[in-house]
Design an enzyme around this catalytic site. Structure first.
Site, mmCIF file in Angstrom:
data_model
loop_
_atom_site.group_PDB
_atom_site.id
_atom_site.type_symbol
_atom_site.label_atom_id
_atom_site.label_comp_id
_atom_site.label_asym_id
_atom_site.label_seq_id
_atom_site.Cartn_x
_atom_site.Cartn_y
_atom_site.Cartn_z
ATOM 1 N N LYS A 177 11.269 50.530 -21.302
ATOM 2 C CA LYS A 177 10.210 51.241 -22.021
ATOM 3 C C LYS A 177 9.143 51.621 -21.000
ATOM 4 C CE LYS A 177 7.011 50.529 -25.916
ATOM 5 N NZ LYS A 177 6.574 49.550 -26.932
ATOM 6 N N SER A 236 6.979 46.644 -32.454
ATOM 7 C CA SER A 236 7.566 47.765 -31.723
ATOM 8 C C SER A 236 8.963 47.545 -31.150
ATOM 9 C CB SER A 236 6.648 48.193 -30.584
ATOM 10 O OG SER A 236 5.643 49.006 -31.098
ATOM 11 N N SER A 295 6.976 51.383 -31.576
ATOM 12 C CA SER A 295 6.782 52.346 -30.526
ATOM 13 C C SER A 295 7.927 52.410 -29.518
ATOM 14 C CB SER A 295 5.476 52.056 -29.787
ATOM 15 O OG SER A 295 5.531 50.803 -29.159
HETATM 16 N N1 GLN Z 1 3.300 50.009 -35.035
HETATM 17 C C1 GLN Z 1 2.378 49.056 -34.486
HETATM 18 C C2 GLN Z 1 1.168 49.742 -33.934
HETATM 19 O O1 GLN Z 1 1.133 50.943 -33.958
HETATM 20 C C3 GLN Z 1 3.061 48.205 -33.473
HETATM 21 C C4 GLN Z 1 3.011 48.727 -32.091
HETATM 22 C C5 GLN Z 1 3.612 47.812 -31.073
HETATM 23 O O2 GLN Z 1 4.196 46.777 -31.409
HETATM 24 N N2 GLN Z 1 3.430 48.156 -29.827
HETATM 25 O O3 GLN Z 1 0.245 49.117 -33.501
#
Ligand code: GLN
Length: 453
Positions: free
Chosen positions: A53, A152, A128
């Site tokens: 990532k 994410s 994400s």
């Molecule tokens: N969807 C969550 C957010 O937007 C989780 C993001 C993540 O785990 N990096 O904060």
């Protein structure tokens, strides 16, 4: 293998999972490792091809967290997790698309375009770590490292039908993980097999002098302890199963699973957890606060992008940050700054800290009596591109079940238990365990995935 993956990456270019492919380098490394394998001195992860990532540093390679503000920035060092993968002869094949600074649930917040769901191109892959989930699902690499601040790793894994594992906070060093919310961030592993997750986790876990929040607790032999004997005590939350946002089909499949686990002799009991609706608000107050502080460093002076027309320091900051950050990142910096501001600190930030403490304590009480807590990973299957972009609140609510694992710092996995819902898309189950019970969570994961077949 590398050649095969490169061919698939080329074929699946339209999915936009990769920001960059390290083609020549991966092939060169492959031939070096082939020789090591022949000589019998290859590392534990020889033959494993991994995507990163784009918020995990890899020395001398670009990293930009899918943000324009870091465009062209080259890592000066590798993340500890990446360093350990390389030491064991894994091959890094490229950088994976994600939501800008890991903020999002659909990968629609990337400055480099969204990622398409590999099974239905009109749907989002989740986020994400959307590029990571798609790269694994479409077999463009053997496994991927993602990061999980609020789901994410698990939510895109669930939406794409792969395994996504987030270990205990502090199990893996965060050194070289570009920070979003430091008290929540954790690296996670995404792949198609529990055994492979276990092998990779074992390599990248463990103490690190560069991260003071990283635990020095010895790392278990995860891959050799995947067998589960005896009967289990499992809890599920009625407040999740009966939650109005939960899709009916996901609810009934989860209920069927509970019934069949009971039939196998396990104790599976309903537990009340009346905090479910407080989790997303507490999560967003705290993570935005931490993000507003962490992202202050992108000021046009130290890293990446700088606006050329700025005339003084203040206009450098303003212009660079206005142009470099995307809408969602700006929204969070402003919200975070607001909840930390003098007049509102107690009402929002301090209160959310208290909610986090209550949720952590209550969860611990439950895990003193039950070994695992199961919930659906996500309230819905993959939804349409653009469906939630106009309404940030509805987007945030899609994280309702995953943020629990980060508020509490507990190890948690999403498992692809159902491959096809009636709309033809995968559904994941989430399993949460006690602190540092990675080994047991993995063994239970293996059990759940095997019994299904
Ligand atoms: N969807 C969550 C957010 O937007 C989780 C993001 C993540 O785990 N990096 O904060």
């Amino acid at each position: 293998m590398v050649k095969e993956y490169l061919t698939r990456i080329e074929k699946n270019k339209g999915l936009n999972a990769f920001l960059e492919v390290f083609e020549e380098e991966a092939l060169e490394r492959a031939s070096v490792i082939d020789k090591k394998i022949q000589a019998g001195d290859a590392g534990k992860l020889a033959g494993i091809v991994i995507g990163l990532k784009d918020n995990l540093c890899y020395k001398d390679h670009e990293i930009n967290c899918s943000s324009k503000i870091l465009e062209g920035f080259i890592s000066l060092y590798s993340a500890t997790a990446v360093e350990r993968l390389l030491e064991q002869d894994a091959i890094i094949i490229g950088r994976l698309n994600c939501d800008e600074f890991a903020m999002g649930s659909t990968n629609e917040n990337s400055a480099y375009g969204n990622v398409l769901h590999p099974m239905d191109n009109t749907k989002v892959p989740g986020g994400s770590s959307g590029g990571a989930a798609v790269a694994v699902k479409a077999e463009m690499c053997t496994a991927a490292l993602g990061t999980d601040t609020g789901g994410s790793v698990r939510q895109p894994a669930s939406l794409c039908g792969i395994i996504g594992f987030k270990p205990t906070y502090g199990r893996i060093s965060r050194y070289g993980l570009i920070a979003y919310a430091s008290s929540f961030d954790q690296i996670g592993v995404m792949s198609n097999s529990v055994d492979l997750v276990a092998q990779i986790l074992e390599v990248i876990s463990g103490s690190d002098e560069y991260d003071s929040t990283c635990s020095s607790k010895p790392v278990d032999d995860y891959a050799n302890n995947l067998e589960l004997a005896g009967k289990l005590k499992i809890a599920y939350f009625t407040d999740c199963i009966d939650h109005p946002s939960l899709d009916k089909e996901i609810k009934s499949l989860t209920e069927e699973l509970i019934a069949s686990l009971k039939k196998e002799g396990h104790t599976v009991e309903p537990v009340s957890f009346p905090y479910v609706d407080f989790m997303v608000p507490a999560y967003y107050v705290l993570t935005n606060a931490e993000a507003s502080s962490n992202l202050a460093r992108y000021d046009g002076v130290k890293f990446g992008y700088r606006n050329d027309d700025a005339e003084d320091l203040e206009s450098t900051y303003k212009k660079t940050r206005s142009e470099g950050f995307g809408t969602e990142v700006k929204r969070r910096i402003m919200l975070g700054t607001f909840v930390l501001s003098a007049g509102y600190y107690d009402a929002y930030y301090a209160k959310a800290q208290k909610v986090r403490r209550i949720i952590t304590d209550k969860t611990k009480e439950i895990l003193d009596q039950y070994e695992f807590i199961i919930t659906p990973t996500s309230p819905t299957t993959a939804f349409g591109i653009g469906e939630k972009t106009e309404n940030p609140i509805s987007m945030y609510l899609s994280d309702i079940f995953t943020v629990h694992g980060n508020l509490t710092g507990l190890p948690v996995v999403s498992l692809p238990l159902w491959n096809h819902s009636s709309d033809g898309l995968p559904i994941g189950l989430q399993v949460l365990g006690n602190k540092f019970s990675e080994s047991r969570v993995l063994a239970f994961s293996e059990y759940l995935l095997q019994r299904k077949n």
